[in-house]
Design an enzyme around this catalytic site. Structure first.
Site, PDB file in Angstrom:
ATOM      1  N   GLY A 136     -10.799   0.550  -0.991  1.00 40.97           N
ATOM      2  CA  GLY A 136     -10.176   0.237  -2.262  1.00 40.97           C
ATOM      3  C   GLY A 136      -9.003   1.158  -2.505  1.00 40.97           C
ATOM      4  O   GLY A 136      -8.877   2.207  -1.883  1.00 40.97           O
ATOM      5  N   MET A 137      -8.116   0.732  -3.394  1.00 39.09           N
ATOM      6  CA  MET A 137      -6.993   1.564  -3.813  1.00 39.09           C
ATOM      7  C   MET A 137      -6.909   1.491  -5.323  1.00 39.09           C
ATOM      8  O   MET A 137      -6.824   0.410  -5.897  1.00 39.09           O
ATOM      9  CB  MET A 137      -5.689   1.096  -3.165  1.00 39.09           C
ATOM     10  CG  MET A 137      -4.496   1.958  -3.524  1.00 39.09           C
ATOM     11  SD  MET A 137      -4.692   3.656  -2.908  1.00 39.09           S
ATOM     12  CE  MET A 137      -3.782   4.561  -4.175  1.00 39.09           C
TER      13      MET A 137
ATOM     14  N   ARG B 226      -9.881  -2.816   7.806  1.00 37.27           N
ATOM     15  CA  ARG B 226     -10.230  -1.599   7.064  1.00 37.27           C
ATOM     16  C   ARG B 226     -10.244  -0.411   8.021  1.00 37.27           C
ATOM     17  O   ARG B 226     -11.015  -0.373   8.979  1.00 37.27           O
ATOM     18  CB  ARG B 226     -11.585  -1.763   6.392  1.00 37.27           C
ATOM     19  CG  ARG B 226     -11.967  -0.626   5.472  1.00 37.27           C
ATOM     20  CD  ARG B 226     -13.266  -0.931   4.742  1.00 37.27           C
ATOM     21  NE  ARG B 226     -13.684   0.173   3.894  1.00 37.27           N
ATOM     22  CZ  ARG B 226     -14.775   0.177   3.144  1.00 37.27           C
ATOM     23  NH1 ARG B 226     -15.565  -0.898   3.136  1.00 37.27           N
ATOM     24  NH2 ARG B 226     -15.091   1.219   2.398  1.00 37.27           N
TER      25      ARG B 226
ATOM     26  N   GLN C 153       0.873  -1.178   0.000  1.00 35.49           N
ATOM     27  CA  GLN C 153       0.000   0.000   0.000  1.00 35.49           C
ATOM     28  C   GLN C 153       0.905   1.221   0.000  1.00 35.49           C
ATOM     29  O   GLN C 153       1.535   1.535   1.012  1.00 35.49           O
ATOM     30  CB  GLN C 153      -0.934   0.004   1.204  1.00 35.49           C
ATOM     31  CG  GLN C 153      -1.783   1.259   1.354  1.00 35.49           C
ATOM     32  CD  GLN C 153      -2.567   1.606   0.100  1.00 35.49           C
ATOM     33  OE1 GLN C 153      -3.162   0.739  -0.529  1.00 35.49           O
ATOM     34  NE2 GLN C 153      -2.547   2.873  -0.290  1.00 35.49           N
TER      35      GLN C 153
ATOM     36  N   ASP D  45      -1.410  11.586   5.431  1.00 37.22           N
ATOM     37  CA  ASP D  45      -2.627  10.846   5.796  1.00 37.22           C
ATOM     38  C   ASP D  45      -3.576  11.712   6.622  1.00 37.22           C
ATOM     39  O   ASP D  45      -4.782  11.441   6.663  1.00 37.22           O
ATOM     40  CB  ASP D  45      -2.265   9.586   6.599  1.00 37.22           C
ATOM     41  CG  ASP D  45      -1.844   8.439   5.691  1.00 37.22           C
ATOM     42  OD1 ASP D  45      -1.755   8.658   4.468  1.00 37.22           O
ATOM     43  OD2 ASP D  45      -1.598   7.337   6.198  1.00 37.22           O
TER      44      ASP D  45
ATOM     45  N   GLU E  13     -13.390   3.668  -7.336  1.00 35.00           N
ATOM     46  CA  GLU E  13     -12.028   3.359  -7.773  1.00 35.00           C
ATOM     47  C   GLU E  13     -11.905   3.478  -9.293  1.00 35.00           C
ATOM     48  O   GLU E  13     -10.869   3.896  -9.816  1.00 35.00           O
ATOM     49  CB  GLU E  13     -11.610   1.965  -7.305  1.00 35.00           C
ATOM     50  CG  GLU E  13     -11.727   1.734  -5.804  1.00 35.00           C
ATOM     51  CD  GLU E  13     -11.095   2.827  -4.949  1.00 35.00           C
ATOM     52  OE1 GLU E  13     -10.099   3.435  -5.384  1.00 35.00           O
ATOM     53  OE2 GLU E  13     -11.598   3.094  -3.850  1.00 35.00           O
TER      54      GLU E  13
ATOM     55  N   HIS F 188     -11.407   7.023 -10.310  1.00 37.34           N
ATOM     56  CA  HIS F 188     -10.019   7.457 -10.122  1.00 37.34           C
ATOM     57  C   HIS F 188      -9.179   7.277 -11.381  1.00 37.34           C
ATOM     58  O   HIS F 188      -8.116   7.899 -11.513  1.00 37.34           O
ATOM     59  CB  HIS F 188      -9.368   6.682  -8.974  1.00 37.34           C
ATOM     60  CG  HIS F 188      -9.467   7.353  -7.649  1.00 37.34           C
ATOM     61  ND1 HIS F 188      -9.012   8.636  -7.420  1.00 37.34           N
ATOM     62  CD2 HIS F 188      -9.952   6.910  -6.453  1.00 37.34           C
ATOM     63  CE1 HIS F 188      -9.216   8.952  -6.144  1.00 37.34           C
ATOM     64  NE2 HIS F 188      -9.786   7.934  -5.546  1.00 37.34           N
TER      65      HIS F 188
ATOM     66  N   GLN G 208       0.140   4.632  -1.105  1.00 38.19           N
ATOM     67  CA  GLN G 208      -0.388   5.962  -0.816  1.00 38.19           C
ATOM     68  C   GLN G 208      -0.376   6.227   0.682  1.00 38.19           C
ATOM     69  O   GLN G 208      -0.737   5.333   1.456  1.00 38.19           O
ATOM     70  CB  GLN G 208      -1.817   6.076  -1.345  1.00 38.19           C
ATOM     71  CG  GLN G 208      -2.341   7.498  -1.388  1.00 38.19           C
ATOM     72  CD  GLN G 208      -3.792   7.566  -1.844  1.00 38.19           C
ATOM     73  OE1 GLN G 208      -4.623   6.779  -1.378  1.00 38.19           O
ATOM     74  NE2 GLN G 208      -4.115   8.479  -2.726  1.00 38.19           N
TER      75      GLN G 208
END
Length: 615
Positions: free
Chosen positions: A283-284, A569, A153, A389, A310, A313, A155
């Site tokens: 989601g990413m 999550r 991950q 963040d 997503e 995006h 971001q």
């Protein structure tokens, strides 16, 4: 004659000098407080990654090689955090390098000596047990419980913890990768992907479109692929493939609806991988391969707005990217707006308005939480010296959406759609900051149609301006009447809830009266068995209310603990831990967290550590 020849010679020299200067990048990058890189001096343009994924030692090791452009610089600076740098080469020969002073948020600057002719640098490295982007899962932490799993991950600024790189969103690169994994596992990336396992665990990847580093992603596990259409499909563990395929069967329709709104999908393939439940986000939007939480698998497609988000995006964020994390609302506000338009096109305006109304309620809660720090409610932030963040909250998402929806209602949908399509086309595969967006907005919408609009108030001041769009839902009004009736009569009429969507159930639970009695909660739980709901979103809001009102029926304490241990999550678990803290039950929260923490990705663990004061 000599003078003529001398003048001609000078002219040739000037032309030659200008020609050489054309190869030097212009000073086009803005100051970025979350990266040590100085791209106006030397910048990476392409990465060749060659790594081995070692599950036994929970380590990635290998090399990252970069093509670079240099403004005749003597060094290039990469971002590195919790990595062991073993050696560095410039154009194939060893070169000197150093790691600068460590910063808690940013890590270390990796300073590499080059010369004005250097075209390629190569960094040999390995990850460590402090690497924050990686989560190594034991077999028992996966869905099928037979093989280990790894996912990344990146971001916002975590890619630097598994690849030494210029980790700024305004730096876009293409990449190729070679990845070695155990032969029984499959590797997939945010790139062109395999559809089946190789016999030897060797995988090759190519990302031909330039992307920012936070979108470089890797997952490794015992996964399978099932196509939905010729450009959409699902990766998941064996036991999840059919469930996910059914849940996300509208993906092709979503892509087609999105293209009809704002132009051709630019990434060829739109696939989704359903990760183990510890994945920290819903989601990413990793290009070509969205990473998704299994908490959206509800069995009735009721939570698939996440997939629409997503997918959106792919235009807002991936195609046109925020230049800095202070401009994060440009990624998320646009994406929520686009998500709602996709949902409206596929499922109707009622569904979209219910989603938007829930977002509006989330925004109110966020603003209330920032009542002592109102500057945090501005769209344009100042996150220098802080973790980016901190800006990833409902302000960026829901205030950003509300701003754009208000713009749409002011300018008219037809004019606004033309504007947005133009925005995506003009800025494709580039980055933009808030100030440049405002200039584009003024020139291409407001001035063009002679529209007066308080843009600065929306972006640069706290709170919500008075001219906000009003979002209403007749279905939610019916839900509110149902709550009143249940509480007033002490009778639950189940016929009143027949056919409710997840959004109606969420609105139902979140809008209980502040003084509701535990007897009423027990009555509702007995009727609808919310404590044992298989819908994780409904379960989350129900558990929050149970903690708020000290409801202990139906073995709910055990169910809350099981939920917090199983689900990673961040939004879901932080909501529940906040409820514990808000109601002076921090000790209960800490007792559960000590059991659950090892199952969380670092993104989630860091948030809950700070929330509960866990050391």
């Amino acid at each position: 004659m000599k003078k003529i020849l001398l003048a001609f010679g000078c002219l040739i020299f000037l032309i030659s000098s200008c020609s050489k200067k054309q190869n030097i990048p212009t000073l086009s990058y803005i100051e970025e407080p979350h990266s040590f890189s100085q791209p106006n001096e030397a910048v990476i343009t392409h990465m060749d990654l060659d790594i081995n994924v070692d599950f036994n030692n929970e380590m990635i090791h290998g090399k990252a090689s970069y093509l670079i452009k240099s403004n005749e610089a003597s060094q290039i600076i990469l971002d590195s955090k919790f990595l062991t740098i073993e050696n560095v080469q410039a154009d194939g020969k060893d070169t000197s390098f150093s790691l600068g002073e460590f910063d808690k948020q940013l890590g270390n600057p990796l300073k590499i000596d080059i010369n004005k002719h250097t075209k390629r640098i190569t960094v040999f490295y390995k990850t460590t047990n402090k690497t924050e982007a990686l989560q190594w899962l034991k077999p028992q932490q996966t869905t099928d419980k037979t093989h280990p799993f790894l996912f990344t991950q990146g971001q916002a600024i975590l890619t630097r913890t598994w690849i030494p790189i210029q980790d700024s969103p305004q730096i876009r690169i293409t990449y190729n990768a070679k990845v070695q994994v155990p032969s029984q596992l499959m590797a997939v990336m945010s790139a062109e992907n395999p559809k089946s396992k190789t016999p030897d665990g060797h995988y090759s990847f190519k990302m031909a479109q330039p992307i920012p580093p936070y979108l470089i992603a890797l997952a490794v596990g015992d996964i399978e692929y099932k196509a939905i259409s010729n450009r959409t499909g699902i990766y998941a563990e064996k036991s999840m493939v059919e469930k996910a395929h059914y849940e996300f069967s509208d993906m092709e329709n979503m892509v087609a609806s999105a293209e009809a709104l704002y132009g051709k999908y630019a990434w060829e393939q739109f696939d989704v991988i359903v990760l183990p439940p510890s994945f920290p986000f819903g989601g990413m939007e990793n290009p070509r391969l969205t990473f998704a939480t299994p908490t959206v698998i509800a069995g009735d497609k009721s939570l698939t707005s996440l997939i629409a988000h997503e997918l959106a995006h792919s235009w807002s964020g991936n195609l046109v990217t925020n230049a800095t994390w202070d401009d994060f609302w440009l990624n998320e506000g646009f994406t929520v707006y686009f998500e709602m338009r996709i949902m409206e096109a596929l499922y109707g305006k009622d569904r979209a308005n219910m989603l938007a109304r829930i977002g509006r309620q989330d925004l109110e809660e966020e603003i209330e939480g920032f009542k002592d720090a109102p500057d945090e409610t501005k769209l344009k932030l100042n996150l220098k010296g802080r973790n980016p963040d901190d800006g990833m909250n409902s302000i960026a998402y829901d205030k950003g959406y509300l701003f754009l929806r208000t713009l749409e209602e002011t300018a008219g949908r037809e004019n606004f759609d033309i504007f947005l399509k133009n925005y995506f086309q003009k800025h494709a595969f580039s980055t933009i900051n808030t100030e440049k967006f405002v200039d584009f907005l003024n020139e291409n919408l407001l001035e063009k149609y002679n529209i007066a609009f308080n843009t600065d108030a929306w972006i640069y001041t706290a709170g919500i301006p008075d001219n906000q769009a009003i979002i209403s839902s007749d279905k939610f009004k019916t839900v509110e009447k149902t709550i009143q009736q249940f509480v007033k009569t002490n009778i639950v009429d189940k016929t009143l809830t027949e056919g409710w969507t997840t959004q109606e159930w969420v609105h139902f639970v979140r809008n209980f009266p502040n003084d509701i009695k535990t007897g009423h909660l027990a009555m509702i739980d007995n009727a609808f068995n919310l404590t044992n709901s298989n819908n994780s979103y409904i379960a989350m809001v129900w558990y929050e209310q149970a903690i708020n009102h000290n409801y202990r029926g139906n073995n709910i304490d055990t169910k809350i603990e099981e939920f917090l241990i199983r689900v990673g999550r961040r939004w879901y678990v932080s909501t529940i831990y906040k409820a514990f803290k808000r109601n002076d039950k921090t000790d209960e929260a800490l007792a559960i967290y000590k059991k659950a923490r090892s199952n969380y990705h670092a993104v989630t663990a860091n948030t809950i550590d700070d929330l509960l004061g866990y050391n």
